[in-house]
Design an enzyme around this catalytic site. Structure first.
Site, mmCIF file in Angstrom:
data_model
loop_
_atom_site.group_PDB
_atom_site.id
_atom_site.type_symbol
_atom_site.label_atom_id
_atom_site.label_comp_id
_atom_site.label_asym_id
_atom_site.label_seq_id
_atom_site.Cartn_x
_atom_site.Cartn_y
_atom_site.Cartn_z
ATOM 1 N N GLU A 39 0.754 -1.238 0.000
ATOM 2 C CA GLU A 39 -0.175 0.182 -0.119
ATOM 3 C C GLU A 39 0.406 1.371 0.286
ATOM 4 O OE1 GLU A 39 -2.796 -0.495 -0.543
ATOM 5 O OE2 GLU A 39 -3.210 -2.162 -0.329
ATOM 6 N N CYS A 92 -8.139 -2.597 7.662
ATOM 7 C CA CYS A 92 -6.438 -2.171 7.785
ATOM 8 C C CYS A 92 -6.326 -0.403 7.126
ATOM 9 C CB CYS A 92 -6.080 -2.978 6.342
ATOM 10 S SG CYS A 92 -6.408 -4.992 6.805
ATOM 11 N N HIS A 114 -1.104 -6.061 1.836
ATOM 12 C CA HIS A 114 -1.655 -6.854 1.771
ATOM 13 C C HIS A 114 -1.784 -7.920 1.585
ATOM 14 C CE1 HIS A 114 -5.945 -3.950 2.502
ATOM 15 N NE2 HIS A 114 -5.537 -4.786 3.387
HETATM 16 N N1 PCA Z 1 -8.039 -7.781 6.417
HETATM 17 C C1 PCA Z 1 -8.998 -6.139 6.647
HETATM 18 C C2 PCA Z 1 -9.025 -6.161 7.929
HETATM 19 C C3 PCA Z 1 -8.562 -7.232 8.701
HETATM 20 C C4 PCA Z 1 -8.171 -7.660 7.454
HETATM 21 O O1 PCA Z 1 -6.780 -9.202 7.593
HETATM 22 C C5 PCA Z 1 -8.436 -5.340 5.681
HETATM 23 O O2 PCA Z 1 -8.007 -5.648 4.496
HETATM 24 O O3 PCA Z 1 -9.354 -4.072 5.804
#
Ligand code: PCA
Length: 202
Positions: free
Chosen positions: A75, A138, A160
């Site tokens: 990100e 997140c 992610h």
């Molecule tokens: N993914 C979610 C919240 C917790 C996670 O592992 C997200 O992408 O916001």
């Protein structure tokens, strides 16, 4: 070099979260402090900031699951918006609220994202830079930690991870997946880049 590495507990009906598994495998090794955050919009930001203030890391690397993404997503930005697509693990859905009232619209990630991308690809794992961490937990923890650390020398960012093959196999939806082994290779490569960046900054 002290790095705080965070993941999340399972959410959205899944029994697993790849980010939790990666943190459990890599924490405690050398200088990496691991922390698994609850998928709780009230608790997660507080738990994270408490850990940052007590552990005093030089870098914070947060991990989470993005189940529909096919590759590792590094990100670049967090936005000041909560707009949950699904309830958190306490049943709360937050819509159209800021993460930090009065805060800037966005914060850029301060980790060396381009070098991290290259290192993950050199490690043989598909990856991309991403311009949105969503508007769920997140993005919330990323915005929270970047806001907290703004103006300091502590680097922070978010990666992610796709769903694990076991999660996709257990569900009814056709979704991309990535093995824990590939996740581990990617995150190890990312941690190595951050350690190098910190050493060359000294
Ligand atoms: N993914 C979610 C919240 C917790 C996670 O592992 C997200 O992408 O916001």
């Amino acid at each position: 070099m002290r790095i705080l590495l965070t993941g999340f507990e399972p959410f959205g009906g899944s029994a697993l979260n790849p980010s939790q598994q990666v943190v459990e495998q890599l924490a405690g090794k050398t200088t990496v402090q691991g922390l698994v955050l609850p998928v709780d919009g009230q608790q997660a930001p507080q738990v994270l900031l408490r850990a940052v203030d007590s552990f005093r890391p030089q870098a914070v690397v947060c991990l989470g699951e993005a189940s529909r993404r096919a590759v590792i997503s590094i990100e670049r930005v967090a936005i000041n918006l909560l707009d949950y697509r699904i309830a958190d693990n306490t049943g709360q859905i937050v819509t159209d609220l800021p993460v930090v009232p009065g805060g800037p619209a966005a914060h850029f990630v301060t980790l060396p994202v381009r070098e991290m991308l290259r290192a993950v690809q050199v490690a043989g794992v598909p990856a991309e830079l991403s311009l949105s961490a969503g508007a769920y937990l997140c993005n919330q923890v990323l915005y929270t930690v970047l806001h907290h650390l703004a103006g300091s020398s502590v680097l922070a960012g978010f990666v992610h991870l796709p769903a694990l093959p076991e999660q996709v196999a257990a569900g009814s939806e056709r979704m991309p997946s990535m093995s824990l082994e590939a996740d581990l290779r990617a995150v190890r490569a990312i941690l190595a880049v951050i350690e190098q960046a910190a050493n060359s900054a000294i």
